[in-house]
Design a protein around this motif. Structure first.
Motif, PDB file in Angstrom:
ATOM      1  N   GLU A  93     -26.335  -5.952 -11.383  1.00 20.67           N
ATOM      2  CA  GLU A  93     -26.838  -6.646 -12.380  1.00 20.67           C
ATOM      3  C   GLU A  93     -26.452  -5.895 -13.490  1.00 20.67           C
ATOM      4  OE1 GLU A  93     -28.242  -8.772 -11.327  1.00 20.67           O
ATOM      5  OE2 GLU A  93     -30.294  -8.577 -12.340  1.00 20.67           O
ATOM      6  N   PHE A  94     -26.323  -4.528 -14.513  1.00 13.66           N
ATOM      7  CA  PHE A  94     -26.624  -4.494 -15.350  1.00 13.66           C
ATOM      8  C   PHE A  94     -25.870  -5.030 -15.999  1.00 13.66           C
ATOM      9  CE2 PHE A  94     -29.214   0.654 -15.215  1.00 13.66           C
ATOM     10  CZ  PHE A  94     -30.735  -0.602 -15.351  1.00 13.66           C
ATOM     11  N   ILE A  95     -24.718  -5.417 -15.602  1.00  6.11           N
ATOM     12  CA  ILE A  95     -23.104  -6.301 -16.065  1.00  6.11           C
ATOM     13  C   ILE A  95     -23.477  -7.448 -16.217  1.00  6.11           C
ATOM     14  CG2 ILE A  95     -21.015  -6.898 -15.787  1.00  6.11           C
ATOM     15  CD1 ILE A  95     -19.873  -4.232 -14.330  1.00  6.11           C
ATOM     16  N   HIS A  96     -24.796  -7.573 -15.451  1.00  8.08           N
ATOM     17  CA  HIS A  96     -25.148  -9.687 -15.300  1.00  8.08           C
ATOM     18  C   HIS A  96     -25.281  -9.410 -16.963  1.00  8.08           C
ATOM     19  CE1 HIS A  96     -26.090 -13.358 -14.400  1.00  8.08           C
ATOM     20  NE2 HIS A  96     -26.859 -13.274 -13.826  1.00  8.08           N
ATOM     21  N   THR A  97     -26.907  -8.598 -16.805  1.00  9.68           N
ATOM     22  CA  THR A  97     -27.810  -8.784 -17.445  1.00  9.68           C
ATOM     23  C   THR A  97     -26.859  -8.885 -18.771  1.00  9.68           C
ATOM     24  OG1 THR A  97     -28.833  -7.797 -16.008  1.00  9.68           O
ATOM     25  CG2 THR A  97     -30.063  -8.596 -18.584  1.00  9.68           C
ATOM     26  N   ALA A  98     -26.189  -7.587 -18.877  1.00 10.84           N
ATOM     27  CA  ALA A  98     -25.045  -7.335 -20.172  1.00 10.84           C
ATOM     28  C   ALA A  98     -24.855  -9.048 -20.633  1.00 10.84           C
ATOM     29  CB  ALA A  98     -24.228  -6.181 -20.347  1.00 10.84           C
ATOM     30  N   LYS A 152     -12.252   1.348 -10.790  1.00 15.35           N
ATOM     31  CA  LYS A 152     -11.183   0.587 -11.187  1.00 15.35           C
ATOM     32  C   LYS A 152     -11.712  -1.101 -10.419  1.00 15.35           C
ATOM     33  CE  LYS A 152      -7.144  -0.629  -9.817  1.00 15.35           C
ATOM     34  NZ  LYS A 152      -5.537  -0.182  -9.632  1.00 15.35           N
ATOM     35  N   ILE A 153     -12.475  -1.750  -9.904  1.00 12.43           N
ATOM     36  CA  ILE A 153     -13.344  -2.813  -9.645  1.00 12.43           C
ATOM     37  C   ILE A 153     -14.182  -3.073 -10.386  1.00 12.43           C
ATOM     38  CG2 ILE A 153     -14.175  -4.290  -7.777  1.00 12.43           C
ATOM     39  CD1 ILE A 153     -12.798  -2.800  -6.093  1.00 12.43           C
ATOM     40  N   LEU A 154     -15.015  -2.816 -10.818  1.00 13.16           N
ATOM     41  CA  LEU A 154     -16.235  -3.393 -11.713  1.00 13.16           C
ATOM     42  C   LEU A 154     -15.316  -3.388 -13.499  1.00 13.16           C
ATOM     43  CD1 LEU A 154     -19.197  -2.203 -10.290  1.00 13.16           C
ATOM     44  CD2 LEU A 154     -18.752  -4.194 -10.159  1.00 13.16           C
ATOM     45  N   SER A 155     -14.376  -1.897 -13.858  1.00 10.95           N
ATOM     46  CA  SER A 155     -14.380  -2.089 -14.905  1.00 10.95           C
ATOM     47  C   SER A 155     -13.083  -3.667 -15.144  1.00 10.95           C
ATOM     48  CB  SER A 155     -13.504  -0.589 -15.475  1.00 10.95           C
ATOM     49  OG  SER A 155     -12.429  -0.641 -14.893  1.00 10.95           O
ATOM     50  N   ARG A 156     -12.002  -4.309 -14.540  1.00 13.47           N
ATOM     51  CA  ARG A 156     -11.037  -4.720 -13.711  1.00 13.47           C
ATOM     52  C   ARG A 156     -12.522  -5.990 -13.915  1.00 13.47           C
ATOM     53  NH1 ARG A 156      -8.109  -6.850 -16.582  1.00 13.47           N
ATOM     54  NH2 ARG A 156      -7.194  -8.296 -15.677  1.00 13.47           N
ATOM     55  N   ALA A 157     -13.209  -6.213 -13.077  1.00 11.49           N
ATOM     56  CA  ALA A 157     -14.103  -7.248 -13.480  1.00 11.49           C
ATOM     57  C   ALA A 157     -14.947  -7.182 -14.739  1.00 11.49           C
ATOM     58  CB  ALA A 157     -15.207  -6.788 -12.215  1.00 11.49           C
ATOM     59  N   SER A 158     -15.087  -6.609 -15.036  1.00 13.31           N
ATOM     60  CA  SER A 158     -15.706  -6.825 -16.425  1.00 13.31           C
ATOM     61  C   SER A 158     -15.082  -7.065 -17.558  1.00 13.31           C
ATOM     62  CB  SER A 158     -15.781  -5.373 -16.829  1.00 13.31           C
ATOM     63  OG  SER A 158     -17.117  -4.665 -16.410  1.00 13.31           O
ATOM     64  N   ALA A 159     -13.681  -6.801 -17.736  1.00 12.55           N
ATOM     65  CA  ALA A 159     -12.050  -7.361 -18.497  1.00 12.55           C
ATOM     66  C   ALA A 159     -12.205  -8.673 -18.289  1.00 12.55           C
ATOM     67  CB  ALA A 159     -10.587  -6.118 -18.398  1.00 12.55           C
ATOM     68  N   VAL A 160     -12.197  -9.241 -16.825  1.00 11.98           N
ATOM     69  CA  VAL A 160     -11.602 -10.142 -16.787  1.00 11.98           C
ATOM     70  C   VAL A 160     -12.856 -11.214 -17.089  1.00 11.98           C
ATOM     71  CG1 VAL A 160     -11.891 -11.777 -14.847  1.00 11.98           C
ATOM     72  CG2 VAL A 160     -10.416  -9.827 -14.510  1.00 11.98           C
TER      73      VAL A 160
ATOM     74  N   PHE B 135     -14.163  -3.219 -24.787  1.00 12.65           N
ATOM     75  CA  PHE B 135     -14.050  -2.169 -24.441  1.00 12.65           C
ATOM     76  C   PHE B 135     -14.451  -2.323 -22.483  1.00 12.65           C
ATOM     77  CE2 PHE B 135     -19.017  -0.920 -22.991  1.00 12.65           C
ATOM     78  CZ  PHE B 135     -18.517   0.541 -24.051  1.00 12.65           C
ATOM     79  N   SER B 136     -14.304  -2.786 -21.984  1.00 11.35           N
ATOM     80  CA  SER B 136     -13.788  -2.905 -20.423  1.00 11.35           C
ATOM     81  C   SER B 136     -12.537  -2.290 -20.521  1.00 11.35           C
ATOM     82  CB  SER B 136     -13.772  -4.224 -20.224  1.00 11.35           C
ATOM     83  OG  SER B 136     -14.654  -5.632 -20.464  1.00 11.35           O
ATOM     84  N   ARG B 137     -11.452  -2.619 -21.295  1.00 12.20           N
ATOM     85  CA  ARG B 137     -10.257  -2.685 -21.453  1.00 12.20           C
ATOM     86  C   ARG B 137      -9.776  -0.734 -21.906  1.00 12.20           C
ATOM     87  NH1 ARG B 137      -5.436  -5.206 -21.446  1.00 12.20           N
ATOM     88  NH2 ARG B 137      -6.709  -6.113 -19.731  1.00 12.20           N
ATOM     89  N   SER B 138     -11.076  -0.394 -22.342  1.00 13.92           N
ATOM     90  CA  SER B 138     -10.994   0.889 -22.427  1.00 13.92           C
ATOM     91  C   SER B 138     -11.617   2.201 -21.629  1.00 13.92           C
ATOM     92  CB  SER B 138     -12.445   1.238 -23.508  1.00 13.92           C
ATOM     93  OG  SER B 138     -12.136   2.692 -23.729  1.00 13.92           O
ATOM     94  N   PHE B 139     -12.387   1.193 -20.142  1.00 16.77           N
ATOM     95  CA  PHE B 139     -12.474   1.847 -19.072  1.00 16.77           C
ATOM     96  C   PHE B 139     -11.764   1.399 -18.296  1.00 16.77           C
ATOM     97  CE2 PHE B 139     -16.815   1.909 -20.875  1.00 16.77           C
ATOM     98  CZ  PHE B 139     -17.247   3.578 -20.814  1.00 16.77           C
TER      99      PHE B 139
END
Lengths: 343, 343
Positions: A93-98, A152-160, B135-139
């Protein structure tokens, strides 16, 4: 050209069923959602007062918590009986809110056109920085949880997600956008987080890869269906009757599937209209109404629902390997809920 | 009131020494910095072309790579002979670049005042989204590295940076800002990443906690000194002769230490001037020159250098437990370099 069948006039299923599905799922995950809310409120704290103020404003503003709910339900579907899923649902939810906060950032050009601003209370800069804080805090919570696989899954999702948002920026105001490009955008900006949210469930429950893949596929296809309907609602009479704004995407010149379909199917005269309104953003009173008329004439709205149904079917099928429990039924009902919002 | 001694007229040390220090450090970490640059270029790749375009523009634009250099040098100081420090130094630079991109986001109010935009090429939204990507890529890179301890330090640093930036937003245009508040802002927004960058060295080298603390303290104090000088340079004749812009902070109404000191030491008439220019942002030609004159009259600039020297001394002392190697001498010379930029 097919038969003209405005989507508003299709046979209406009982859409309260969808609403019920959400309440039923909330009941099935027991007090988990309340615990996620507690975690969210506790962990968005900061000595810098503006952070909980601004984040709280958004988080409290009646979101359905669909994404964290998916993490909770997926974990329960995998018979997880620990409590890691609560904190990880809060991360989601934090990632979504960001991303919502960053979505609200007004572009200079938009501002110069005098467009409405979604962040009029605190301004662009605060939205960006509080988004950054929530994003960082989300990673802090994941690190506390301690699973490199989840990280790994959530940092990848954030980059995507970021890639998808940039891609969307590149296709904005381009009426030449194809359906494939549109699908690439929504798969990245929306479906990636739905997929990751669901996949966390079997991971904390330490279930076999097949269940991870099944729930990831459920989330991904649900996410695509969800975004298709979301984009359709921006032109929907239903949306208007609910008192929500209609035409935001139109005013910004955002190219969503209804537009892609209507542009492709339209006459040269119609294409001149679309280019004027969406590329040059030269819009006059009555243009939005005319756009909706064209979308309806070319079945662009009803066909968008059909596309959503197709992804909805895949989401449902992905759950085949799980036993027929109340929870599974609820997850399937959530698919219906996301699609039935359209009518 | 003390003796009027404009900082420009202070005895000038040989400032080329500072520049040399940087080149010497680069030589001492051998090819590591080139490997960091390779890693940065390779890992900012994305199928979405705008991402490497925009990120590359910023990354290529002549930054000194001070922060990743600190990670490299700290690792070498701890006799590390692996190569994890290269990728982690790239992580540090990605976080820094993301914050630069987000710093460039223009606030609506600033735009409405017709202020200059730092991101005129691609616009606000692209800056935000590409920052999010980096930022995501960094993580993602940290997760590849696989150390939860490093992840904890850098996710914490990221949250602290965001808190510092929000705090800075809260003190902007507030001439009542105290020196303590100012220090809190720069400790968070700048020094936290310097400290984390340095601390990664002893961590990958698996050195005792005492060395971690020493290098963290070196980084933190160096970061504070660096930002103090940076804020001073915005009013510096030296900066102007280098062809760099002067007065950006003044135009934005940013409250930095020179202002805090001059406001506190000023007459009521002078305070009226500061409030008009920095709070109301009602600025006329000649105001910046008058501001610099007041800062000089009250020793606000020379005293800011003195404060920076104080933190510089602490940075140097923090390295006491390391043997007297060329690398240590270079790290100490970097402190001088950061301070000598002022004159």
């Amino acid at each position: 050209m097919g038969v003209v069948l405005p989507f508003e006039e299709e046979k209406k299923p009982d859409s309260s069923k969808g609403q019920d599905a959400f309440a039923r799922l909330t009941a099935l995950v027991d007090g988990d959602l309340a615990r996620v809310n507690d975690c969210i409120i506790r962990r968005m704290e900061s000595p810098v007062a503006l952070i909980p103020q601004l984040a709280g404003h958004l988080i409290a503003s009646g979101g359905k918590r669909l994404r964290p709910m998916l993490t909770l339900a997926a974990a329960r579907l995998c018979n997880y009986d620990g409590d890691r899923h609560v904190q990880l649902a809060a991360c989601v939810e934090f990632i979504h809110t960001a991303t919502l906060l960053h979505d609200d950032v007004i572009d200079e050009s938009a501002l110069r056109r005098g467009a409405d601003t979604a962040n009029t209370i605190w301004g662009n800069k605060a939205s960006v920085l509080v988004g950054d804080f929530l994003f960082s805090r989300s990673f802090e919570l994941m690190v506390e949880d301690g699973s490199l696989k989840v990280l790994k899954i959530l940092s990848r999702a954030s980059a995507v997600i970021a890639e998808g948002e940039v891609l969307q920026l590149s296709t904005a105001n381009d009426t030449g956008t194809t359906e494939d490009q549109y699908l690439e955008v929504i798969s990245a900006k929306t479906a990636a987080l739905f997929a990751a949210a669901c996949r966390i469930g079997p991971i904390v429950a330490e279930r076999p890869v097949a269940e991870e893949k099944a729930l990831e596929s459920y989330g991904k296809n649900l996410g695509i269906a969800f975004q298709l309907i979301d984009d359709l609602l921006d032109y929907s009479a239903k949306q208007a009757t609910l008192g929500k704004t209609v035409g935001d995407d139109f005013r910004e010149g955002k190219i969503t599937l209804p537009i892609v379909l209507a542009y492709r199917r339209g006459s040269e005269e119609e294409r001149v209209f679309w280019r004027r309104t969406l590329e040059e953003l030269d819009q006059a009173p009555g243009d939005l109404e005319h756009a909706i008329e064209l979308l309806t004439r070319h079945n662009a709205l009803s066909d968008t629902i059909d596309r959503a149904r197709y992804y909805g079917t895949m989401a449902r099928d992905a759950l085949a390997l799980f036993p027929e429990t109340e929870l599974k039924k609820s997850l399937i009902a959530i698919v219906d809920f996301c699609i039935e919002r359209a009518y």
